[in-house]
Motif scaffolding. Structure first.
Motif, PDB file in Angstrom:
ATOM      1  N   THR A  43       0.839  -1.196   0.000  1.00 31.56           N
ATOM      2  CA  THR A  43       0.000   0.000   0.000  1.00 31.56           C
ATOM      3  C   THR A  43       0.874   1.246   0.000  1.00 31.56           C
ATOM      4  OG1 THR A  43      -0.190   0.073   2.402  1.00 31.56           O
ATOM      5  CG2 THR A  43      -1.898  -1.139   1.207  1.00 31.56           C
ATOM      6  N   ALA A  44       0.402   2.249  -0.707  1.00 33.14           N
ATOM      7  CA  ALA A  44       1.035   3.569  -0.734  1.00 33.14           C
ATOM      8  C   ALA A  44      -0.092   4.596  -0.633  1.00 33.14           C
ATOM      9  CB  ALA A  44       1.840   3.753  -2.011  1.00 33.14           C
ATOM     10  N   PRO A  45       0.172   5.731   0.021  1.00 29.64           N
ATOM     11  CA  PRO A  45      -0.913   6.653   0.356  1.00 29.64           C
ATOM     12  C   PRO A  45      -1.527   7.438  -0.798  1.00 29.64           C
ATOM     13  CG  PRO A  45       1.183   7.527   1.097  1.00 29.64           C
ATOM     14  CD  PRO A  45       1.442   6.137   0.592  1.00 29.64           C
ATOM     15  N   GLN A  95      -7.370   3.237   0.470  1.00 26.65           N
ATOM     16  CA  GLN A  95      -8.803   3.371   0.210  1.00 26.65           C
ATOM     17  C   GLN A  95      -9.308   2.275  -0.723  1.00 26.65           C
ATOM     18  OE1 GLN A  95     -10.903   5.719   1.714  1.00 26.65           O
ATOM     19  NE2 GLN A  95     -12.366   4.239   0.943  1.00 26.65           N
ATOM     20  N   VAL A  96      -8.565   1.980  -1.773  1.00 25.84           N
ATOM     21  CA  VAL A  96      -8.962   0.907  -2.697  1.00 25.84           C
ATOM     22  C   VAL A  96      -8.962  -0.430  -1.962  1.00 25.84           C
ATOM     23  CG1 VAL A  96      -8.215  -0.423  -4.730  1.00 25.84           C
ATOM     24  CG2 VAL A  96      -8.270   2.073  -4.817  1.00 25.84           C
ATOM     25  N   LEU A  97      -7.935  -0.688  -1.162  1.00 22.38           N
ATOM     26  CA  LEU A  97      -7.886  -1.939  -0.408  1.00 22.38           C
ATOM     27  C   LEU A  97      -9.078  -2.045   0.529  1.00 22.38           C
ATOM     28  CD1 LEU A  97      -6.418  -4.558   0.321  1.00 22.38           C
ATOM     29  CD2 LEU A  97      -5.069  -3.229   1.967  1.00 22.38           C
ATOM     30  N   ASP A  98      -9.370  -0.985   1.266  1.00 19.79           N
ATOM     31  CA  ASP A  98     -10.510  -0.986   2.179  1.00 19.79           C
ATOM     32  C   ASP A  98     -11.816  -1.219   1.432  1.00 19.79           C
ATOM     33  OD1 ASP A  98     -11.724  -0.634   4.808  1.00 19.79           O
ATOM     34  OD2 ASP A  98     -12.475   1.268   3.999  1.00 19.79           O
ATOM     35  N   ASN A  99     -12.006  -0.525   0.309  1.00 14.58           N
ATOM     36  CA  ASN A  99     -13.225  -0.714  -0.488  1.00 14.58           C
ATOM     37  C   ASN A  99     -13.375  -2.158  -0.949  1.00 14.58           C
ATOM     38  OD1 ASN A  99     -13.803   2.012  -0.241  1.00 14.58           O
ATOM     39  ND2 ASN A  99     -13.096   2.538  -2.293  1.00 14.58           N
ATOM     40  N   ASP A 100     -12.272  -2.758  -1.400  1.00 15.57           N
ATOM     41  CA  ASP A 100     -12.334  -4.125  -1.912  1.00 15.57           C
ATOM     42  C   ASP A 100     -12.519  -5.150  -0.798  1.00 15.57           C
ATOM     43  OD1 ASP A 100     -12.133  -3.027  -4.404  1.00 15.57           O
ATOM     44  OD2 ASP A 100     -10.111  -3.760  -4.818  1.00 15.57           O
ATOM     45  N   ILE A 101     -11.994  -4.867   0.380  1.00 16.21           N
ATOM     46  CA  ILE A 101     -12.264  -5.753   1.524  1.00 16.21           C
ATOM     47  C   ILE A 101     -13.733  -5.643   1.918  1.00 16.21           C
ATOM     48  CG2 ILE A 101     -11.821  -6.092   3.988  1.00 16.21           C
ATOM     49  CD1 ILE A 101      -8.872  -5.357   3.397  1.00 16.21           C
ATOM     50  N   GLN A 102     -14.253  -4.413   1.984  1.00 20.31           N
ATOM     51  CA  GLN A 102     -15.647  -4.194   2.352  1.00 20.31           C
ATOM     52  C   GLN A 102     -16.611  -4.855   1.352  1.00 20.31           C
ATOM     53  OE1 GLN A 102     -16.648  -2.880   5.233  1.00 20.31           O
ATOM     54  NE2 GLN A 102     -14.513  -2.542   5.795  1.00 20.31           N
ATOM     55  N   SER A 103     -16.264  -4.820   0.066  1.00 19.38           N
ATOM     56  CA  SER A 103     -17.140  -5.406  -0.953  1.00 19.38           C
ATOM     57  C   SER A 103     -17.004  -6.934  -1.028  1.00 19.38           C
ATOM     58  CB  SER A 103     -16.834  -4.809  -2.321  1.00 19.38           C
ATOM     59  OG  SER A 103     -15.580  -5.280  -2.800  1.00 19.38           O
ATOM     60  N   GLY A 104     -15.948  -7.471  -0.406  1.00 23.49           N
ATOM     61  CA  GLY A 104     -15.711  -8.902  -0.461  1.00 23.49           C
ATOM     62  C   GLY A 104     -14.820  -9.342  -1.606  1.00 23.49           C
ATOM     63  N   ASP A 105     -14.399  -8.398  -2.470  1.00 23.53           N
ATOM     64  CA  ASP A 105     -13.538  -8.762  -3.580  1.00 23.53           C
ATOM     65  C   ASP A 105     -12.153  -9.174  -3.098  1.00 23.53           C
ATOM     66  OD1 ASP A 105     -15.454  -8.376  -5.560  1.00 23.53           O
ATOM     67  OD2 ASP A 105     -14.975  -6.245  -5.734  1.00 23.53           O
ATOM     68  N   ALA A 106     -11.642  -8.503  -2.075  1.00 26.39           N
ATOM     69  CA  ALA A 106     -10.342  -8.835  -1.498  1.00 26.39           C
ATOM     70  C   ALA A 106     -10.579  -9.499  -0.161  1.00 26.39           C
ATOM     71  CB  ALA A 106      -9.493  -7.570  -1.338  1.00 26.39           C
ATOM     72  N   SER A 107     -11.042 -10.711  -0.209  1.00 30.32           N
ATOM     73  CA  SER A 107     -11.334 -11.419   1.041  1.00 30.32           C
ATOM     74  C   SER A 107     -10.074 -12.106   1.550  1.00 30.32           C
ATOM     75  CB  SER A 107     -12.452 -12.436   0.827  1.00 30.32           C
ATOM     76  OG  SER A 107     -12.045 -13.411  -0.102  1.00 30.32           O
TER      77      SER A 107
END
Length: 111
Positions: A43-45, A95-107
């Motif tokens: 991750t990078a900011p 933010q992208v990582l968080d969004n993808d975890i929340q959506s279940g794509d990055a489980s």
């Protein structure tokens, strides 16, 4: 520092230009080789830093480009969902990582 980072949780705090990216790239490359089914997330900011880091990691240690992807906000969620299943090294903003975890794509079963 690389040896320490390979085997223990490590926080590296150095001024700009003194090797943080090099250390991260070497650690990532070793984990890439040691765990052929594993996934690595860097991750990078900001978007420019994500782009800068993926280029540095390819140039420094030669992580194969076919296994890596930079996922910034300009990638569609459906494209990112495919990448999480098909790639092994991910360069993302928090933010992208968080969004993808929340959506279940990055489980956790694929990351």
């Amino acid at each position: 520092m690389v040896e320490k980072a390979l085997f223990t949780n490590t926080l590296v705090a150095l001024p700009t230009g003194l090797g943080k990216t090099f250390i991260a790239a070497v650690v990532m490359y070793n984990y890439f080789r040691w765990f052929p089914e594993g996934k690595i997330v860097f991750t990078a900011p900001s978007r420019p830093l994500v782009t800068q880091q993926i280029e540095a990691c390819h140039n420094v240690v030669g992580i194969p480009q076919e296994w890596a992807v930079d996922m910034i906000g300009s990638n569609s969620p459906s494209d990112r969902s495919v990448y999480w299943k098909s790639k092994r090294v991910f360069f993302v903003t928090p933010q992208v990582l968080d969004n993808d975890i929340q959506s279940g794509d990055a489980s956790y079963d694929i990351c």
